[in-house]
Design a protein around this motif. Structure first.
Motif, PDB file in Angstrom:
ATOM      1  N   ARG A  51      37.380  47.038  50.074  1.00 35.02           N
ATOM      2  CA  ARG A  51      37.779  45.769  49.944  1.00 35.02           C
ATOM      3  C   ARG A  51      37.702  45.408  48.476  1.00 35.02           C
ATOM      4  O   ARG A  51      37.085  45.930  47.790  1.00 35.02           O
ATOM      5  CB  ARG A  51      36.778  44.839  50.396  1.00 35.02           C
ATOM      6  CG  ARG A  51      37.133  43.248  50.390  1.00 35.02           C
ATOM      7  CD  ARG A  51      35.908  42.489  50.732  1.00 35.02           C
ATOM      8  NE  ARG A  51      36.015  41.059  50.469  1.00 35.02           N
ATOM      9  CZ  ARG A  51      36.426  40.073  51.173  1.00 35.02           C
ATOM     10  NH1 ARG A  51      36.654  40.383  52.535  1.00 35.02           N
ATOM     11  NH2 ARG A  51      36.500  38.804  50.961  1.00 35.02           N
ATOM     12  N   CYS A  52      38.617  44.698  48.016  1.00 36.67           N
ATOM     13  CA  CYS A  52      38.996  44.372  46.714  1.00 36.67           C
ATOM     14  C   CYS A  52      39.198  42.829  46.508  1.00 36.67           C
ATOM     15  O   CYS A  52      39.844  42.125  47.287  1.00 36.67           O
ATOM     16  CB  CYS A  52      40.362  45.082  46.170  1.00 36.67           C
ATOM     17  SG  CYS A  52      40.824  44.724  44.499  1.00 36.67           S
ATOM     18  N   SER A  53      38.518  42.145  45.643  1.00 35.24           N
ATOM     19  CA  SER A  53      38.867  40.743  45.220  1.00 35.24           C
ATOM     20  C   SER A  53      39.515  40.704  43.696  1.00 35.24           C
ATOM     21  O   SER A  53      38.726  41.273  42.775  1.00 35.24           O
ATOM     22  CB  SER A  53      37.705  39.882  45.377  1.00 35.24           C
ATOM     23  OG  SER A  53      37.162  39.607  46.727  1.00 35.24           O
ATOM     24  N   PRO A  54      40.464  40.162  43.504  1.00 36.62           N
ATOM     25  CA  PRO A  54      41.248  40.378  42.322  1.00 36.62           C
ATOM     26  C   PRO A  54      40.674  39.074  41.308  1.00 36.62           C
ATOM     27  O   PRO A  54      39.938  38.462  41.706  1.00 36.62           O
ATOM     28  CB  PRO A  54      42.670  39.861  42.579  1.00 36.62           C
ATOM     29  CG  PRO A  54      42.507  39.236  43.708  1.00 36.62           C
ATOM     30  CD  PRO A  54      41.495  39.544  44.670  1.00 36.62           C
ATOM     31  N   ARG A  55      40.952  39.258  40.005  1.00 39.39           N
ATOM     32  CA  ARG A  55      40.598  38.218  39.280  1.00 39.39           C
ATOM     33  C   ARG A  55      41.107  36.970  39.621  1.00 39.39           C
ATOM     34  O   ARG A  55      42.332  36.698  40.336  1.00 39.39           O
ATOM     35  CB  ARG A  55      41.063  38.643  37.779  1.00 39.39           C
ATOM     36  CG  ARG A  55      40.640  39.752  37.150  1.00 39.39           C
ATOM     37  CD  ARG A  55      41.029  39.742  35.617  1.00 39.39           C
ATOM     38  NE  ARG A  55      42.414  39.394  35.376  1.00 39.39           N
ATOM     39  CZ  ARG A  55      42.926  38.810  34.455  1.00 39.39           C
ATOM     40  NH1 ARG A  55      42.068  38.420  33.164  1.00 39.39           N
ATOM     41  NH2 ARG A  55      44.139  38.450  34.172  1.00 39.39           N
ATOM     42  N   SER A  56      40.629  35.794  39.234  1.00 41.71           N
ATOM     43  CA  SER A  56      40.970  34.659  39.828  1.00 41.71           C
ATOM     44  C   SER A  56      42.489  34.374  39.175  1.00 41.71           C
ATOM     45  O   SER A  56      42.470  34.448  37.867  1.00 41.71           O
ATOM     46  CB  SER A  56      40.035  33.555  39.070  1.00 41.71           C
ATOM     47  OG  SER A  56      40.371  32.306  39.437  1.00 41.71           O
ATOM     48  N   GLY A  57      43.127  33.800  39.834  1.00 44.45           N
ATOM     49  CA  GLY A  57      44.651  33.591  39.317  1.00 44.45           C
ATOM     50  C   GLY A  57      45.752  34.875  39.545  1.00 44.45           C
ATOM     51  O   GLY A  57      46.949  34.560  39.310  1.00 44.45           O
ATOM     52  N   PHE A  81      43.876  44.935  35.414  1.00 43.69           N
ATOM     53  CA  PHE A  81      42.353  45.047  35.304  1.00 43.69           C
ATOM     54  C   PHE A  81      41.747  45.463  36.355  1.00 43.69           C
ATOM     55  O   PHE A  81      42.178  45.248  37.461  1.00 43.69           O
ATOM     56  CB  PHE A  81      41.799  43.488  35.069  1.00 43.69           C
ATOM     57  CG  PHE A  81      42.259  42.492  33.805  1.00 43.69           C
ATOM     58  CD1 PHE A  81      43.776  42.083  33.987  1.00 43.69           C
ATOM     59  CD2 PHE A  81      41.498  42.676  32.738  1.00 43.69           C
ATOM     60  CE1 PHE A  81      44.004  41.325  32.777  1.00 43.69           C
ATOM     61  CE2 PHE A  81      42.005  41.887  31.877  1.00 43.69           C
ATOM     62  CZ  PHE A  81      43.136  41.455  31.480  1.00 43.69           C
ATOM     63  N   PHE A  82      41.085  46.501  36.042  1.00 46.36           N
ATOM     64  CA  PHE A  82      40.604  47.493  36.923  1.00 46.36           C
ATOM     65  C   PHE A  82      39.169  47.177  37.569  1.00 46.36           C
ATOM     66  O   PHE A  82      38.225  46.749  36.811  1.00 46.36           O
ATOM     67  CB  PHE A  82      40.501  49.056  36.618  1.00 46.36           C
ATOM     68  CG  PHE A  82      41.911  49.740  36.648  1.00 46.36           C
ATOM     69  CD1 PHE A  82      42.534  49.493  35.496  1.00 46.36           C
ATOM     70  CD2 PHE A  82      42.052  50.659  37.551  1.00 46.36           C
ATOM     71  CE1 PHE A  82      44.041  50.223  35.690  1.00 46.36           C
ATOM     72  CE2 PHE A  82      43.211  51.361  37.680  1.00 46.36           C
ATOM     73  CZ  PHE A  82      44.050  50.983  36.604  1.00 46.36           C
ATOM     74  N   CYS A  93      40.934  49.542  42.673  1.00 46.45           N
ATOM     75  CA  CYS A  93      41.685  48.431  42.860  1.00 46.45           C
ATOM     76  C   CYS A  93      41.973  47.702  41.617  1.00 46.45           C
ATOM     77  O   CYS A  93      41.051  47.830  40.572  1.00 46.45           O
ATOM     78  CB  CYS A  93      40.988  47.330  43.678  1.00 46.45           C
ATOM     79  SG  CYS A  93      41.877  45.828  43.794  1.00 46.45           S
ATOM     80  N   ALA A  94      43.142  47.275  41.038  1.00 47.98           N
ATOM     81  CA  ALA A  94      43.229  46.531  39.879  1.00 47.98           C
ATOM     82  C   ALA A  94      44.081  45.350  40.066  1.00 47.98           C
ATOM     83  O   ALA A  94      44.685  45.231  41.224  1.00 47.98           O
ATOM     84  CB  ALA A  94      44.285  47.549  38.916  1.00 47.98           C
ATOM     85  N   SER A  95      44.259  44.459  39.406  1.00 53.76           N
ATOM     86  CA  SER A  95      44.871  43.231  39.422  1.00 53.76           C
ATOM     87  C   SER A  95      45.749  42.746  38.051  1.00 53.76           C
ATOM     88  O   SER A  95      45.241  43.402  37.037  1.00 53.76           O
ATOM     89  CB  SER A  95      44.210  42.198  40.051  1.00 53.76           C
ATOM     90  OG  SER A  95      43.457  41.431  39.073  1.00 53.76           O
ATOM     91  N   SER A  96      46.585  41.947  38.338  1.00 50.00           N
ATOM     92  CA  SER A  96      47.401  41.408  37.163  1.00 50.00           C
ATOM     93  C   SER A  96      48.109  40.180  37.688  1.00 50.00           C
ATOM     94  O   SER A  96      48.294  39.866  38.733  1.00 50.00           O
ATOM     95  CB  SER A  96      48.441  42.372  36.775  1.00 50.00           C
ATOM     96  OG  SER A  96      49.530  42.541  37.664  1.00 50.00           O
ATOM     97  N   THR A 100      36.375  42.738  41.753  1.00 50.93           N
ATOM     98  CA  THR A 100      35.252  43.149  42.445  1.00 50.93           C
ATOM     99  C   THR A 100      35.665  44.037  43.482  1.00 50.93           C
ATOM    100  O   THR A 100      36.848  43.958  44.009  1.00 50.93           O
ATOM    101  CB  THR A 100      34.370  41.982  42.984  1.00 50.93           C
ATOM    102  OG1 THR A 100      35.015  41.286  44.060  1.00 50.93           O
ATOM    103  CG2 THR A 100      33.953  41.233  42.010  1.00 50.93           C
ATOM    104  N   GLN A 101      34.907  45.006  43.914  1.00 44.49           N
ATOM    105  CA  GLN A 101      35.042  46.012  44.907  1.00 44.49           C
ATOM    106  C   GLN A 101      33.950  46.130  45.828  1.00 44.49           C
ATOM    107  O   GLN A 101      32.716  46.451  45.101  1.00 44.49           O
ATOM    108  CB  GLN A 101      35.792  47.314  44.372  1.00 44.49           C
ATOM    109  CG  GLN A 101      37.202  47.272  43.677  1.00 44.49           C
ATOM    110  CD  GLN A 101      37.609  48.589  43.409  1.00 44.49           C
ATOM    111  OE1 GLN A 101      37.919  49.029  42.341  1.00 44.49           O
ATOM    112  NE2 GLN A 101      37.931  49.438  44.516  1.00 44.49           N
TER     113      GLN A 101
END
Lengths: 115, 116
Positions: A22-28, A105-106, A91-94, A5-6
Motif C-alpha cells: 500500500r502507498c499513500s502519496p503526498r498530500s495533493g 518523492f519516494f 512508491c513515488a508521487s508527484s 507513506t508505504q
C-alpha cells in the motif's frame, strides 16, 4: 520524510502466495509510480497512475497488478509469488500528471522477502 | 528505449575532497530531464539534483553540481567538500518529458564511500 507513506515496511511470505503493498502519496499529489529494486534487475519502473487512471506501464509482470483509489492511495498486488520477486518496492508521487521536471518523492519502500 | 549507464560501480573519496561520478545516457528524444538520486544505507531515495535538457547552464545545489554535455549525452555529478554523510549509492536517472507520464529510467548506481 518525503510525505509518501508505504505499508508494510517488511513482508515475509512463501512462494505461491499473494500480497498487497500500500502507498499513500503526498498530500495533493495525483500521480503515483511503483518501482522495484532488486539485486539482479536494479531499479525498474513498474507502473504509473494519475488520478485513478493508468498512465504508463513498464516491466510489470502479468502476476502483478495495481490500482489507484478515489482517495489517491495506491495498492500493488503481487500474486503467485516466486523467489525472484524478493525485492524492495518503492512508491513515488508527484504533482502534475507528467513532465520530467516534476520531482518524484519516494516512500521508504516495502521490503518483500519470498521464501 | 532510453538507457542510462554508470560505469563506476564503486568509488572512494576522502572527507573534504572532491569526487566526480560519471553517467552517460542514450536517447533519441530532445526534450527530457536528468536526475541524480542518492540512496543512503537507510534505503530512502533522495533527489540530489535535476537538469532540464533544454537548459545549457549546469545545475548546482550547494556542494553538488553537474557537468551536462548534451551532444556527448553525458551527465556527471561533482561533489565538493565531501562529507561522511555523502556515503551512499548514487543513481543517475532519465525522464522523457511526454507531458503525461515521466517514468524514471535508472542507471545501475555508483557506491560512494567517504573516508576520514
Amino acid at each position: 520524510d518525503s510525505g509518501v507513506t508505504q505499508t508494510p515496511k517488511h513482508l515475509i511470505t512463501a512462494t505461491g502466495q499473494r500480497v498487497t503493498l500500500r502507498c499513500s502519496p503526498r498530500s495533493g499529489d495525483l500521480s503515483v509510480y511503483w518501482y522495484q529494486q532488486s539485486l539482479d534487475q536494479g531499479l525498474q519502473f513498474l507502473i504509473q497512475y494519475y488520478n485513478g487512471e493508468e498512465r504508463a506501464k513498464g516491466n510489470i509482470l502479468e502476476r502483478f497488478s495495481a490500482q489507484q483509489f478515489p482517495d489517491l492511495h495506491s495498492e500493488l498486488n503481487l500474486s503467485s509469488l516466486e523467489l525472484g520477486d524478493s525485492a524492495l518496492y518503492f512508491c513515488a508521487s508527484s504533482s502534475p500528471p507528467g513532465g520530467g521536471a516534476s520531482e518524484q518523492f519516494f516512500g521508504p519502500g516495502t521490503r518483500l522477502t519470498v521464501l | 528505449a532510453q538507457t542510462v549507464t554508470q560505469s563506476q560501480p564503486e568509488m572512494s573519496v576522502q572527507e573534504a575532497e572532491t569526487v566526480t561520478l560519471s553517467c552517460t545516457y542514450d536517447t533519441s528524444e530532445s526534450n527530457y530531464y536528468l536526475f541524480w538520486y542518492k540512496q543512503p544505507p537507510s534505503r530512502q531515495m533522495i533527489l540530489v539534483i535535476r537538469q532540464e535538457a533544454y537548459k545549457q547552464q549546469n545545475a548546482t545545489e550547494n556542494r553538488f553540481s553537474v557537468n551536462f554535455q548534451k551532444a556527448a549525452k553525458s551527465f556527471s555529478l561533482k561533489i565538493s567538500d565531501s562529507q561522511l554523510g555523502d556515503t551512499a549509492m548514487y543513481f543517475c536517472a532519465f525522464a522523457q518529458n511526454t507531458g503525461t507520464a515521466s517514468k524514471l529510467t535508472f542507471g545501475t548506481g555508483t557506491r560512494l564511500q567517504v573516508t576520514l
